[in-house]
Design an enzyme around this catalytic site. Structure first.
Site, PDB file in Angstrom:
ATOM      1  N   LYS A  80      -1.472  -3.716 -13.702  1.00  0.00           N
ATOM      2  CA  LYS A  80      -0.528  -4.676 -13.117  1.00  0.00           C
ATOM      3  C   LYS A  80      -0.351  -5.816 -14.111  1.00  0.00           C
ATOM      4  O   LYS A  80      -1.212  -6.031 -14.970  1.00  0.00           O
ATOM      5  CB  LYS A  80      -1.126  -5.224 -11.805  1.00  0.00           C
ATOM      6  CG  LYS A  80      -0.130  -5.771 -10.836  1.00  0.00           C
ATOM      7  CD  LYS A  80       0.452  -4.713  -9.923  1.00  0.00           C
ATOM      8  CE  LYS A  80       1.527  -5.303  -9.034  1.00  0.00           C
ATOM      9  NZ  LYS A  80       2.086  -4.322  -8.098  1.00  0.00           N
ATOM     10  N   GLY A 179       9.849  -7.137   8.624  1.00  0.00           N
ATOM     11  CA  GLY A 179      10.443  -7.058   7.288  1.00  0.00           C
ATOM     12  C   GLY A 179      11.440  -5.927   7.207  1.00  0.00           C
ATOM     13  O   GLY A 179      11.077  -4.752   7.279  1.00  0.00           O
ATOM     14  N   GLY A 181      13.672  -5.337   4.661  1.00  0.00           N
ATOM     15  CA  GLY A 181      14.216  -5.327   3.304  1.00  0.00           C
ATOM     16  C   GLY A 181      14.468  -3.904   2.843  1.00  0.00           C
ATOM     17  O   GLY A 181      14.836  -3.020   3.635  1.00  0.00           O
ATOM     18  N   VAL A 183      12.532  -1.425   2.025  1.00  0.00           N
ATOM     19  CA  VAL A 183      11.773  -0.367   2.708  1.00  0.00           C
ATOM     20  C   VAL A 183      12.006  -0.417   4.221  1.00  0.00           C
ATOM     21  O   VAL A 183      12.346   0.601   4.840  1.00  0.00           O
ATOM     22  CB  VAL A 183      10.253  -0.489   2.421  1.00  0.00           C
ATOM     23  CG1 VAL A 183       9.479   0.591   3.167  1.00  0.00           C
ATOM     24  CG2 VAL A 183       9.966  -0.405   0.924  1.00  0.00           C
TER      25      VAL A 183
END
Ligand code: NAI
Length: 358
Positions: A80, A179, A181, A183
């Protein structure tokens, strides 16, 4: 002037801190583990309170990527990166170029994808300076992963109803999504056609109204979300949402959502288990996105049909985890970690064909 410092962090293969004050770059890259393949993970840009917080984040997130890829058997390792800064104000072409040079030094041991605070356009900008970038909006690349992530969460929910109700369908199940968004909205659509009853929550009023209108979903406020009576609660917005404050409020039978790092602490995994709430470990159920990105590195190139089949296995992985959890009397998160560690130890799912970067 780009300065790169290697930090010695036990348990991590390579951690770099890179600074270039002339372009306001201050970033960290963590390569946690490449025993199964090169590390892949997103580049996050965020205004961290201090550099230690950014380092902590990159270490935690890169380790989670190792576990996610190990269980998904996608032939990748965990990594990451983070850039400290406001993605809306501080991002410049020069800053991204300097960061790309740091990535390039790792010679493909770390592959970058989009994450919170970065966009596909940023990935294209990085790609101009280093080949080690994936999930681009180009013909040969895998593009936006969210439809595969949503499909994986949907499959995970089917594993939940199989376990809890011996059912093959989500028809008439009450499912609450936080949420809506990339997904969450796609998941809502899949669930709608399956016949589920949806309850939805988002801080974006327009998106909330639109999803509610399209799928006949009930709207619930942010405050009441965790207390919503439902079969499955799907956190698809933020991390850390399952914590000492929200868990006592839960009025659901299972948790199955796409958000990364849903548990605030390891203890929360045990608390959900004690309460008899079936938790789908986040990095298992949301692996559709990484499987899609990994598909880019298939011999013969990216084929969404092959990825679709791989994502189906999220169902089987979760079934195994549920069964082991019951058998061993341990929370599902603990079982998922132990399965991932077993695969890492024994090289299960190790990449066979080396990646050819173009
Ligand atoms: P997104 O940024 O497209 O959507 C997030 C949605 O959550 C937005 O609509 C936003 O308004 C809403 N939101 C933010 N705070 C909220 C709050 N307090 N209450 C209710 N809604 C809130 O993100 P995306 O891509 O849909 O990802 C969702 C989660 O899944 C993130 O945690 C992400 O890290 C994770 N994830 C996403 C993958 C993907 O393929 N996009 C892959 C794996 C994990």
């Amino acid at each position: 002037m780009l300065k790169i410092k290697e930090l010695q962090i036990p348990g991590y293969e390579k951690v770099l801190e890179a600074e270039d004050p002339s372009v306001h770059l201050h970033s960290f890259i963590a390569v946690h583990n490449t025993s199964l393949g090169p590390a892949l993970g997103g580049l996050r840009m965020h205004t961290y309170a201090h550099p230690e917080a950014a380092l902590e984040d990159v270490l935690r997130l890169s380790k989670a990527m190792t576990y996610k890829s190990a269980l998904a058997e996608d032939g990748l390792g965990g990594g990451k990166s983070v850039i400290i800064g406001n993605p809306h104000k501080d991002k410049t072409g020069e800053l991204l170029k300097a960061f790309a040079h740091v990535v390039d030094r790792l010679k493909g041991n770390y592959i970058v994808a989009e994450d919170v605070g970065t966009t596909m356009e940023d990935m294209l900008a990085l790609k101009a300076h280093t080949p080690y970038i994936c999930a681009l909006p180009t013909e040969s690349s895998s593009g936006d992963p969210s439809r595969f992530t949503a499909w994986g969460v949907f499959r995970g929910m089917l594993a939940v109803v199989k376990k809890l109700f011996h059912s093959h369908s989500l028809k008439n199940r009450r499912i609450a999504i936080q949420g809506l968004g990339a997904v969450g909205s796609k998941l809502a659509q899949l669930l709608f056609w399956e016949g589920a009853d949806l309850i939805v929550c988002d801080i974006d009023e327009n998106q909330l109204k639109e999803v509610s209108r399209l799928y006949g979903a009930e709207i619930v406020s942010e405050e009441d979300f965790f207390n919503t009576p439902c079969d499955i609660l799907a956190p698809c917005a933020l991390g850390g949402v399952l914590n000492e404050h929200t868990i006592p409020l839960l009025n659901c039978k299972a948790i199955a959502g796409s958000a990364n790092n849903q548990l605030h602490t390891l203890e929360n995994d045990f608390e959900l288990f004690r309460r008899g709430i079936l938790y789908c470990p986040d990095y298992v159920i949301n692996a559709g996105g990484i499987l899609n990105a990994a598909g880019e590195f298939d011999e013969g190139g990216y084929d969404p049909k092959k990825v679709r089949v791989r994502v189906l296995h999220i169902y089987d992985t979760l079934r195994t985890i549920f069964q082991r959890s019951e058998q061993d009397g341990l929370p599902t998160g603990v079982i998922a970690d132990s399965l991932a560690e077993y695969k890492l130890l024994h090289g299960i799912g190790k990449r066979k064909n080396p990646i050819v970067f173009k």
